[in-house]
Design a protein around this motif. Structure first.
Motif, PDB file in Angstrom:
ATOM      1  N   ILE A 180       0.802  -1.145  -0.004  1.00 12.41           N
ATOM      2  CA  ILE A 180       0.037   0.001   0.100  1.00 12.41           C
ATOM      3  C   ILE A 180       0.861   1.317  -0.011  1.00 12.41           C
ATOM      4  O   ILE A 180       2.040   1.182   0.434  1.00 12.41           O
ATOM      5  N   VAL A 199       0.913   5.335   1.409  1.00 13.88           N
ATOM      6  CA  VAL A 199       0.410   5.871   2.430  1.00 13.88           C
ATOM      7  C   VAL A 199       0.697   7.371   2.336  1.00 13.88           C
ATOM      8  O   VAL A 199       1.709   7.884   1.917  1.00 13.88           O
ATOM      9  N   VAL A 246      -3.975   5.374   4.348  1.00 16.83           N
ATOM     10  CA  VAL A 246      -3.811   4.801   2.908  1.00 16.83           C
ATOM     11  C   VAL A 246      -4.335   5.711   1.905  1.00 16.83           C
ATOM     12  O   VAL A 246      -5.713   6.010   2.095  1.00 16.83           O
ATOM     13  N   LEU A 254      -3.545   1.383  -3.606  1.00 15.29           N
ATOM     14  CA  LEU A 254      -3.139   0.168  -3.556  1.00 15.29           C
ATOM     15  C   LEU A 254      -2.111  -0.353  -4.446  1.00 15.29           C
ATOM     16  O   LEU A 254      -2.216   0.100  -5.782  1.00 15.29           O
ATOM     17  N   ALA A 263      -7.465   4.190  -3.133  1.00 15.49           N
ATOM     18  CA  ALA A 263      -7.982   3.169  -2.179  1.00 15.49           C
ATOM     19  C   ALA A 263      -9.194   3.590  -1.410  1.00 15.49           C
ATOM     20  O   ALA A 263      -9.523   4.771  -1.650  1.00 15.49           O
ATOM     21  N   MET A 301       2.893  -4.847   6.435  1.00 16.52           N
ATOM     22  CA  MET A 301       1.610  -4.246   6.700  1.00 16.52           C
ATOM     23  C   MET A 301       1.065  -4.646   7.903  1.00 16.52           C
ATOM     24  O   MET A 301       0.650  -3.751   8.861  1.00 16.52           O
ATOM     25  N   TYR A 323      -1.408  -2.094   9.366  1.00 17.42           N
ATOM     26  CA  TYR A 323      -2.268  -2.079   8.329  1.00 17.42           C
ATOM     27  C   TYR A 323      -2.847  -3.449   7.895  1.00 17.42           C
ATOM     28  O   TYR A 323      -3.216  -3.689   6.857  1.00 17.42           O
ATOM     29  N   TRP A 351      -5.919  -3.964   5.628  1.00 16.42           N
ATOM     30  CA  TRP A 351      -5.788  -3.683   4.267  1.00 16.42           C
ATOM     31  C   TRP A 351      -5.445  -5.034   3.352  1.00 16.42           C
ATOM     32  O   TRP A 351      -5.411  -4.791   2.271  1.00 16.42           O
TER      33      TRP A 351
END
Length: 144
Positions: A44, A46, A53, A56, A74, A132, A137, A140
């Motif tokens: 991802i 950010v 986020v 992607l 995203a 992640m 995260y 996600w």
């Protein structure tokens, strides 16, 4: 770490001159100068300041423009658009509450919706898929 609590001087020190210029002064990094332009690993992207986020990896593509390009944001990304008429052009600027990201154009892949989010690499941070969960995260992962 979310950097929204930093004052402008601390933020400049934390980000460095190029990222500060891009994110806070609506600057643009040189084309083909950021490693994210040719990074296609799973993960991802950010906001470099808020760590929210934004994009992607599955929506990233090689547009040949010299900046990281995405076909869409995203889900629920805190991105807003506004008209940008600087430099004698009419463009659509994309940014978050704290961060200038780049521009969005209507020349992206038709099969993916036709948009090209042309984003300064200095305004985003890549979180690899394998990191992640430990970076907070994990929710996600099913989006990749």
């Amino acid at each position: 770490m979310d950097k929204r609590h930093l004052d402008e001087e601390q933020l400049r020190e934390s980000l460095g001159d190029v990222a500060y210029h891009v994110t806070r002064e609506k600057g643009t990094e040189l084309p083909f100068s950021h490693p994210y332009d040719h990074l296609f690993d799973e993960g991802i992207y950010v906001d470099v300041i808020t760590k929210e986020v934004l994009f992607l990896s599955k929506d990233k593509f090689d547009s040949g423009c010299g900046w990281p390009a995405f076909s869409k944001t995203a889900p629920d990304a805190p991105i807003k658009e506004q008209s940008d008429t600087r430099y004698g052009m009419i463009r659509t600027e994309v940014e978050t509450e704290t961060t200038h990201l780049g521009h969005v154009f209507n020349d992206g892949p038709k099969e993916a919706g036709g948009l090209r989010y042309c984003i300064n690499g200095a305004s985003i941070e890549f979180i690899p898929k394998e990191d992640m969960e430990k970076r907070g995260y994990g929710s996600w992962l099913n989006c990749l």
